[in-house]
Design a protein around this motif. Structure first.
Motif, PDB file in Angstrom:
ATOM      1  N   ALA A   9       0.837  -1.208   0.000  1.00  0.00           N
ATOM      2  CA  ALA A   9       0.000   0.000   0.000  1.00  0.00           C
ATOM      3  C   ALA A   9       0.871   1.257   0.000  1.00  0.00           C
ATOM      4  O   ALA A   9       0.607   2.212  -0.737  1.00  0.00           O
ATOM      5  N   ARG A  10       1.917   1.268   0.855  1.00  0.00           N
ATOM      6  CA  ARG A  10       2.806   2.440   0.902  1.00  0.00           C
ATOM      7  C   ARG A  10       3.533   2.629  -0.427  1.00  0.00           C
ATOM      8  O   ARG A  10       3.733   3.759  -0.878  1.00  0.00           O
ATOM      9  N   SER A  11       3.912   1.548  -1.074  1.00  0.00           N
ATOM     10  CA  SER A  11       4.707   1.664  -2.298  1.00  0.00           C
ATOM     11  C   SER A  11       3.897   2.160  -3.488  1.00  0.00           C
ATOM     12  O   SER A  11       4.448   2.755  -4.420  1.00  0.00           O
ATOM     13  N   VAL A  12       2.582   1.958  -3.479  1.00  0.00           N
ATOM     14  CA  VAL A  12       1.759   2.351  -4.628  1.00  0.00           C
ATOM     15  C   VAL A  12       0.821   3.513  -4.322  1.00  0.00           C
ATOM     16  O   VAL A  12       0.091   3.980  -5.204  1.00  0.00           O
ATOM     17  N   GLY A  13       0.829   4.005  -3.094  1.00  0.00           N
ATOM     18  CA  GLY A  13       0.002   5.159  -2.751  1.00  0.00           C
ATOM     19  C   GLY A  13      -1.459   4.855  -2.561  1.00  0.00           C
ATOM     20  O   GLY A  13      -2.314   5.704  -2.830  1.00  0.00           O
ATOM     21  N   GLN A  46       2.984  -6.246  -9.430  1.00  0.00           N
ATOM     22  CA  GLN A  46       1.612  -5.736  -9.467  1.00  0.00           C
ATOM     23  C   GLN A  46       1.536  -4.224  -9.272  1.00  0.00           C
ATOM     24  O   GLN A  46       0.460  -3.629  -9.342  1.00  0.00           O
ATOM     25  N   ALA A  47       2.692  -3.594  -9.030  1.00  0.00           N
ATOM     26  CA  ALA A  47       2.705  -2.170  -8.684  1.00  0.00           C
ATOM     27  C   ALA A  47       2.151  -1.294  -9.812  1.00  0.00           C
ATOM     28  O   ALA A  47       1.391  -0.353  -9.566  1.00  0.00           O
ATOM     29  N   ASP A  48       2.538  -1.598 -11.061  1.00  0.00           N
ATOM     30  CA  ASP A  48       2.063  -0.763 -12.167  1.00  0.00           C
ATOM     31  C   ASP A  48       0.544  -0.819 -12.293  1.00  0.00           C
ATOM     32  O   ASP A  48      -0.109   0.204 -12.515  1.00  0.00           O
TER      33      ASP A  48
END
Length: 343
Positions: A9-13, A46-48
């Protein structure tokens, strides 16, 4: 490598609660779920998808469209976004118009503006003739609206607007005094024109909006009925004008005389002259060159409403509205629609 829901959650906002919601919706399921405790784990790959999902939701794209966009090619995603933006803009315009109507109804009883009498009379004489001919008693609809003049009152300026579809006239007057809140009213152009000479006789005229519109000059007053209707969004027309490709200053009276007795005219304009056929050549100062057609009576009406010896024509292209400005009065602007020339 797997990331916990908090780390991902932190890495993707996105908030962990949002990730849980998107998992439940089937838009972004985790890469792994611990069968023992139900903890969700995500793959960095999955970040993108998560960031795209975040951005699509930030522009309020509906979930069904988001579902399509997440797995669509970039070109299709772009089309979805453009379509969504058009929908948002239409809703924004409708919301703004509704809010303006409400504010006008709620606040219109608290507005007064003091204008110079000659300035008010000049504004009426310049703008009112541009309204469409007809009576506001004829019924409802756009024809009624176009037979009226819109008056917008604010502390900075009072704006008079009229259009008949083929012309648009806008004149601003700076108030000597202003009280209350900004508002707008719609009045019949013929009724407004009838008080022009009366207003010119006063040093100042107080404009009062209180259900109707009252003009006060000394101990005398004139009351005008207000038409309850929505006026076309003329600001969008002005804001949508492209930069002119041709700008030319020409003798206003000379051009007006050259239009007399003509039907449709073709103007051949360059930086040094304006020609009408082989028999009229007027000196000009400007930039660019264009050949453009007008209904002579429409262009003549715009020239008659202008003041001063010269007039400025601003032309972006032969099929778009042409700006006609008084070279000596920057507070008055007219737009005139050109016509197609055969051959």
């Amino acid at each position: 490598m797997r990331l916990t829901i908090s780390e991902f959650a932190r890495s993707v906002g996105l908030a962990p609660s949002a990730l849980r919601f998107y998992d439940d919706c089937g838009l972004l399921p985790p890469a792994e779920v611990d069968a023992t405790n139900g903890y969700r784990y995500y793959d960095p790959a999955q970040a993108d998808r998560a960031r795209l999902l975040r951005d699509l939701r930030e522009i309020d794209l509906p979930l069904p469209d988001v579902r399509l966009a997440l797995d669509a090619p970039p070109a299709e995603v772009a089309d979805l976004i453009r379509s969504h933006l058009r929908t948002l803009e239409a809703k924004s315009t409708a919301t703004r118009e509704a809010a303006t109507r409400l504010l006008t109804q709620l606040l219109a009883r608290n507005t007064t503006a003091v204008l110079g009498g000659p300035e008010l009379a000049s504004a009426i004489r310049q703008v009112a003739p541009t309204a469409a001919a007809g009576s506001a008693d004829a019924g409802e609809g756009l024809e009624v609206v176009l037979s009226c003049v819109l008056i917008e009152l604010s502390p900075e300026e009072v704006t008079f607007v009229a259009t008949d579809r083929y012309r648009l006239a806008v004149r601003t007057v700076r108030p000597v005094e202003f009280g209350g809140t900004s508002t707008r009213v719609l009045v019949r152009a013929d009724e407004l024109a009838d008080v022009s000479r009366w207003a010119a006789a006063g040093d100042v005229v107080r404009v009062e909006v209180d259900g109707g519109l009252t003009l006060v000059r000394g101990d005398e007053s004139r009351e005008l009925a207000v038409v309850d209707a929505e006026y076309p969004a003329y600001e969008q027309i002005l804001d949508g004008l492209a930069p002119p490709a041709c700008r030319v200053v020409v003798d206003r009276v000379g051009l007006l005389e050259a239009l007399a007795g003509r039907d449709v005219v073709a103007l051949d304009i360059d930086s040094e002259s304006l020609r009408i056929g082989d028999d009229v050549k007027l000196d000009a100062i400007g930039s660019g060159a264009v050949r453009i057609g007008f209904t002579a009576s429409l262009l003549a009406a715009a020239l008659e409403a202008s003041v001063g010896p010269d007039v400025l024509l601003e032309i972006c292209e032969p099929a778009r509205p042409v700006v006609v400005r008084s070279a000596d009065q920057g507070t008055f602007t007219t737009l005139v629609m050109p016509v197609r020339l055969d051959g």
